[in-house]
Design a protein around this motif. Structure first.
Motif, PDB file in Angstrom:
ATOM      1  N   SER A   8      -3.547  27.020  31.937  1.00 26.90           N
ATOM      2  CA  SER A   8      -4.525  26.077  32.481  1.00 26.90           C
ATOM      3  C   SER A   8      -4.856  24.960  31.495  1.00 26.90           C
ATOM      4  CB  SER A   8      -5.803  26.832  32.867  1.00 26.90           C
ATOM      5  OG  SER A   8      -6.262  27.616  31.777  1.00 26.90           O
ATOM      6  N   LYS A   9      -4.247  25.022  30.323  1.00 30.26           N
ATOM      7  CA  LYS A   9      -4.559  24.036  29.276  1.00 30.26           C
ATOM      8  C   LYS A   9      -3.266  23.431  28.718  1.00 30.26           C
ATOM      9  CE  LYS A   9      -6.875  27.430  27.437  1.00 30.26           C
ATOM     10  NZ  LYS A   9      -7.458  28.544  28.230  1.00 30.26           N
ATOM     11  N   GLU A  10      -2.690  24.054  27.684  1.00 24.14           N
ATOM     12  CA  GLU A  10      -1.545  23.436  27.007  1.00 24.14           C
ATOM     13  C   GLU A  10      -0.331  23.251  27.929  1.00 24.14           C
ATOM     14  OE1 GLU A  10      -3.370  25.864  25.850  1.00 24.14           O
ATOM     15  OE2 GLU A  10      -4.003  25.436  23.790  1.00 24.14           O
ATOM     16  N   VAL A  11      -0.073  24.218  28.823  1.00 29.69           N
ATOM     17  CA  VAL A  11       1.092  24.074  29.705  1.00 29.69           C
ATOM     18  C   VAL A  11       0.874  22.923  30.688  1.00 29.69           C
ATOM     19  CG1 VAL A  11       2.498  25.182  31.487  1.00 29.69           C
ATOM     20  CG2 VAL A  11       1.802  26.473  29.460  1.00 29.69           C
ATOM     21  N   LEU A  12      -0.321  22.856  31.273  1.00 31.95           N
ATOM     22  CA  LEU A  12      -0.632  21.741  32.179  1.00 31.95           C
ATOM     23  C   LEU A  12      -0.547  20.411  31.446  1.00 31.95           C
ATOM     24  CD1 LEU A  12      -3.693  22.535  34.469  1.00 31.95           C
ATOM     25  CD2 LEU A  12      -1.252  22.516  35.025  1.00 31.95           C
ATOM     26  N   ALA A  13      -0.970  20.426  30.183  1.00 33.70           N
ATOM     27  CA  ALA A  13      -0.980  19.189  29.405  1.00 33.70           C
ATOM     28  C   ALA A  13       0.395  18.840  28.856  1.00 33.70           C
ATOM     29  CB  ALA A  13      -1.992  19.301  28.263  1.00 33.70           C
ATOM     30  N   GLY A  14       1.381  19.728  29.076  1.00 36.32           N
ATOM     31  CA  GLY A  14       2.741  19.457  28.627  1.00 36.32           C
ATOM     32  C   GLY A  14       2.962  19.696  27.147  1.00 36.32           C
ATOM     33  N   LYS A  15       2.078  20.473  26.537  1.00 33.99           N
ATOM     34  CA  LYS A  15       2.165  20.680  25.085  1.00 33.99           C
ATOM     35  C   LYS A  15       2.782  22.022  24.696  1.00 33.99           C
ATOM     36  CE  LYS A  15      -2.061  18.004  24.234  1.00 33.99           C
ATOM     37  NZ  LYS A  15      -3.507  18.196  24.048  1.00 33.99           N
ATOM     38  N   ALA A  16       3.087  22.880  25.680  1.00 30.26           N
ATOM     39  CA  ALA A  16       3.569  24.220  25.341  1.00 30.26           C
ATOM     40  C   ALA A  16       4.786  24.590  26.187  1.00 30.26           C
ATOM     41  CB  ALA A  16       2.451  25.251  25.544  1.00 30.26           C
ATOM     42  N   PRO A  17       5.991  24.586  25.584  1.00 30.12           N
ATOM     43  CA  PRO A  17       7.166  25.081  26.303  1.00 30.12           C
ATOM     44  C   PRO A  17       7.100  26.605  26.425  1.00 30.12           C
ATOM     45  CG  PRO A  17       7.735  24.613  24.030  1.00 30.12           C
ATOM     46  CD  PRO A  17       6.288  24.204  24.203  1.00 30.12           C
ATOM     47  N   PHE A  18       7.928  27.169  27.331  1.00 30.07           N
ATOM     48  CA  PHE A  18       7.863  28.608  27.571  1.00 30.07           C
ATOM     49  C   PHE A  18       8.052  29.411  26.296  1.00 30.07           C
ATOM     50  CE2 PHE A  18       9.915  32.708  28.432  1.00 30.07           C
ATOM     51  CZ  PHE A  18       8.861  33.313  29.080  1.00 30.07           C
ATOM     52  N   GLU A  19       8.965  28.964  25.432  1.00 29.94           N
ATOM     53  CA  GLU A  19       9.255  29.747  24.216  1.00 29.94           C
ATOM     54  C   GLU A  19       7.982  29.975  23.398  1.00 29.94           C
ATOM     55  OE1 GLU A  19      11.173  26.379  24.364  1.00 29.94           O
ATOM     56  OE2 GLU A  19      11.628  27.580  26.125  1.00 29.94           O
ATOM     57  N   SER A  20       7.050  29.048  23.477  1.00 27.86           N
ATOM     58  CA  SER A  20       5.833  29.200  22.679  1.00 27.86           C
ATOM     59  C   SER A  20       4.848  30.169  23.340  1.00 27.86           C
ATOM     60  CB  SER A  20       5.161  27.837  22.479  1.00 27.86           C
ATOM     61  OG  SER A  20       4.572  27.396  23.688  1.00 27.86           O
ATOM     62  N   LEU A  21       5.070  30.493  24.616  1.00 30.31           N
ATOM     63  CA  LEU A  21       4.165  31.408  25.326  1.00 30.31           C
ATOM     64  C   LEU A  21       4.637  32.851  25.262  1.00 30.31           C
ATOM     65  CD1 LEU A  21       3.556  29.539  28.715  1.00 30.31           C
ATOM     66  CD2 LEU A  21       2.378  29.218  26.548  1.00 30.31           C
ATOM     67  N   ALA A  22       5.951  33.054  25.133  1.00 31.48           N
ATOM     68  CA  ALA A  22       6.506  34.411  25.230  1.00 31.48           C
ATOM     69  C   ALA A  22       5.962  35.294  24.108  1.00 31.48           C
ATOM     70  CB  ALA A  22       8.027  34.345  25.154  1.00 31.48           C
ATOM     71  N   PHE A  23       5.548  36.502  24.473  1.00 29.96           N
ATOM     72  CA  PHE A  23       5.140  37.460  23.453  1.00 29.96           C
ATOM     73  C   PHE A  23       6.367  37.893  22.646  1.00 29.96           C
ATOM     74  CE2 PHE A  23       1.688  38.231  26.599  1.00 29.96           C
ATOM     75  CZ  PHE A  23       0.616  37.990  25.764  1.00 29.96           C
ATOM     76  N   ARG A  24       6.130  38.230  21.377  1.00 25.49           N
ATOM     77  CA  ARG A  24       7.195  38.820  20.567  1.00 25.49           C
ATOM     78  C   ARG A  24       7.031  40.329  20.612  1.00 25.49           C
ATOM     79  NH1 ARG A  24       5.770  34.553  17.301  1.00 25.49           N
ATOM     80  NH2 ARG A  24       4.147  35.818  16.399  1.00 25.49           N
ATOM     81  N   PRO A  25       7.817  41.034  21.450  1.00 24.80           N
ATOM     82  CA  PRO A  25       7.640  42.488  21.531  1.00 24.80           C
ATOM     83  C   PRO A  25       7.901  43.154  20.184  1.00 24.80           C
ATOM     84  CG  PRO A  25       8.974  41.689  23.356  1.00 24.80           C
ATOM     85  CD  PRO A  25       8.834  40.547  22.384  1.00 24.80           C
ATOM     86  N   ARG A  26       7.171  44.226  19.916  1.00 26.53           N
ATOM     87  CA  ARG A  26       7.397  44.973  18.673  1.00 26.53           C
ATOM     88  C   ARG A  26       8.806  45.567  18.673  1.00 26.53           C
ATOM     89  NH1 ARG A  26       1.925  48.576  17.546  1.00 26.53           N
ATOM     90  NH2 ARG A  26       0.451  46.816  17.539  1.00 26.53           N
TER      91      ARG A  26
END
Lengths: 62, 399
Positions: B50-68
């Motif tokens: 609702s913020k960075e993605v809408l604003a175009g500041k966050a590609p998917f790679e930056s959202l993905a969790f890093r699984p243990r």
């Protein structure tokens, strides 16, 4: 272990401070400061800190 | 310890599902783990939608969790839904008709957006729950001259309105039947402060009115309010709450009235082999009044997963008693909460600062502080955090 915080992502939520206060602190201005090479005995706390970071900005390297 | 052929099925492959898998490993589960999730993506962090993605500041790679590393061997069935279950037979049914048997089951199917049921076209109306939702909305929000109407003045609605203003939308109007934004979670004092801040930053409001319908033929051109007023709109965002994804658990005699009812150990239906985690779980919090509630805060998937994994692997920890916490970033300010403001709405006090500027508000029950909310910059958020330890130490609040 080595701890890396992506300071471009960090938004100073401070959740890591609650999880691992020996490793993460907020300074007087509310900005994050942290120990980048904490003792391995703190792994559980640092993993918890990485989990609870709202920006997922904390990375742990073995 | 589990026999090597044993399997836990995690229904839902978002944050709660991932955390459940990681915490099962941390709790000593060495058997197989299969996660089943309807989205095509690996688990990702939703708050930026609702913020960075809408604003175009966050590609998917930056959202993905890093699984243990501990979950490198789990099986991911993505783009697949669990559609039914027979708990007595320890079996779930997938949307392709195949069945999976399990030794342990984690319900982590989360929520979907509630939709407005009123007349009018569907095109141009959006919700924000998934990455695809946010990307679709962004494409329309960024059209030059876009007039935006946001229905619902809760967390998502207020964040989307702020982001839309930041993107340069021509008009942004928030509609809500209640008289103030976020008045449910925050109360009137902060609701008024929030309203003033949004207005100063260019958001318009139509409060105290519902939506009667949508104008337009093939595509929405306006939002029709209860009194017949039409707000012109090129883009509509519906942020009117969410519904629990529990249909797949039907027919097992469970209480599914609002999410999956659990006991104080997050067990479902009194079964030792089924737990619920994340925002689909309706659990009693031993810290408060014992009334089971669903909690849609970001920290709940992690908190519930940690507890439920212990229970599913045979431990009997102290009853689940998380300290609620939430935040919301809007425009250039943040809301930061610790504790349970909702239980202290009858006695709300300014603890620090001033509602016209940065402010820290305390919520009290029987003269005892039960929750704090800060509104403003990092310094006031830190002031809220200083109350967290006291809130954690307090004895349970009984009804």
């Amino acid at each position: 272990m080595k701890v890396v915080v992506d300071m471009n992502k960090c938004q100073d939520h401070g959740q890591c401070v609650f999880a691992a206060p020996e490793v993460f602190q907020l300074d007087a201005n509310g900005r994050l400061a942290y120990v980048s090479d904490p003792d391995d005995a703190l792994l559980d706390e640092v993993e918890e800190a990485a989990d609870v970071c709202p920006l997922q900005a904390i990375r742990i390297e073995a | 310890m589990a026999p090597t052929s044993a399997r836990v099925v995690v229904a839902g492959a978002s944050m709660a599902g991932l955390r459940a898998a990681e915490q099962l490993r941390a709790a000593g589960w060495t058997g197989a783990i299969t996660l089943v999730g309807d989205e095509p993506h690996m688990p990702y962090n939703r708050p930026p939608l609702s913020k960075e993605v809408l604003a175009g500041k966050a590609p998917f790679e930056s959202l993905a969790f890093r699984p243990r590393a501990s979950v490198a061997d789990v099986e991911w069935r993505l783009g697949t839904r669990v559609v039914a279950s027979r708990l007595a037979e320890r079996t779930v049914v997938l949307d392709d008709g195949s069945e999976l048997s399990y030794d342990g089951l984690v319900a982590a199917t989360g929520m979907r957006p509630r939709r407005l049921r009123c007349p009018g076209p569907l095109a141009g109306r959006h919700t924000v729950r998934t990455l695809a939702d946010a990307q679709g909305l962004r494409a329309e929000l960024t059209r030059p001259g876009a007039r935006v109407v946001v229905v619902g003045a809760g967390f998502i609605g207020c964040e989307v309105a702020a982001t839309a203003v930041g993107l340069g939308a021509a008009e942004v109007t928030v509609v809500d039947p209640l008289p103030l934004p976020m008045v449910g979670p925050l109360g009137e004092l902060l609701g008024r402060a929030l309203l003033a801040r949004h207005k100063e930053r260019g958001v318009r409001f139509a409060l105290g009115t519902g939506v009667a319908g949508f104008a337009g033929e093939d595509r929405v051109t306006g939002v029709i309010l209860d009194d017949g007023t039409v707000l012109p709109a090129d883009v509509v965002v519906e942020s009117v709450g969410s519904l629990a994804n529990t249909e797949w658990l039907g027919g097992n005699g469970l209480d599914l009235t609002d999410g999956v009812l659990t006991d104080e150990q997050l067990r479902v239906g009194g079964r030792p082999d089924v737990v619920a985690v994340g925002d689909v779980a309706r659990f009693p919090n031993a810290r408060y009044d014992g009334v089971p509630r669903r909690v849609e805060h970001w920290c709940i998937p992690t908190d519930t997963a940690k507890h439920a994994a212990k229970v599913l692997t045979g431990a009997e920890p102290a009853p689940f008693a998380p300290l609620p916490t939430f935040w919301s970033d809007q425009h250039d300010f943040r809301l930061q909460s610790f504790g349970a403001p909702a239980l202290g709405m009858d006695d709300v006090r300014v603890l620090e600062g001033d509602p016209a500027g940065d402010v820290l508000v305390g919520y009290h029950h029987d003269d005892r502080l039960v929750g704090v909310v800060a509104l403003g910059g990092p310094a006031i958020a830190s002031a809220a955090a200083r109350h967290r330890a006291d809130l954690l130490k307090q004895p349970a609040l009984t009804a």
